[in-house]
Design a protein around this motif. Structure first.
Motif: not given
Length: 176
Positions: A64-72
């Motif tokens: 399961x992946x979630x749409x996110x803007x803050x990727x580290x």
């Protein structure tokens, strides 16, 4: 005991109805947007087709992946390359003209991927996995399972109707 069985039966029916609604929603998304992964409240379900991220997940797992803007750095992301998807760990984040780009690598691979990933290519950040989910999916997508499930549901409703009819007849009989 009878009340517990009734509650469990009702919950099973409710879960089945919710699952059908969810599958219908995903199917509509697939038809209306064939070039995108169906998403439910920002979450996307994908199957693992290679061992490049072993031991985090294995071939046949669902993730399961979630749409996110803050990727580290250290996040595991799924991104699109042409018509396929890759799920690898972010090894490096860098910026060009204020836009983030990512260098990735599969945990089981010896070298970084040859390309950089633009933020527009990212489908989501890994959240959790369903081990062996592909086996379960294949089982549930077989037509015989659906026939068996529909037959079982029909049998439950029929038995419940007969039990209710029998109880009503006992209550209304002149001997009681």
């Amino acid at each position: 005991m009878k009340k517990a069985i009734s509650v469990i039966g009702n919950l099973a029916v409710i879960l089945l109805v919710l699952l059908c609604i969810l599958l219908g929603y995903v199917k509509i998304q697939t038809i209306t947007n064939p070039n995108q992964i169906p998403s439910v409240i920002g979450y996307k379900l994908l199957s693992v087709l290679s061992g490049s991220m072993y031991p985090v997940f294995e071939t046949g797992d669902f993730i399961i992946v979630k749409e996110e803007k803050d990727i580290q750095e250290g996040d595991i992301i799924t991104y699109r390359i042409d018509d396929s998807f890759v799920t690898h760990r972010v090894e490096e984040v860098f910026f060009e003209n204020g836009q983030p780009f990512y260098k990735t690598k599969g945990d089981a691979n010896n070298i970084q991927d040859q390309y950089t990933v633009a933020v527009e290519q990212v489908e989501g950040v890994y959240q959790w996995k369903i081990p062996g989910g592909m086996v379960v999916f294949q089982f549930f997508s077989h037509p015989l399972w659906w026939i068996a499930a529909a037959s079982f549901a029909g049998l439950i409703f029929t038995v419940r109707a007969f039990v209710k009819l029998y109880r009503n007849n006992l209550r209304d009989s002149p001997d009681s």
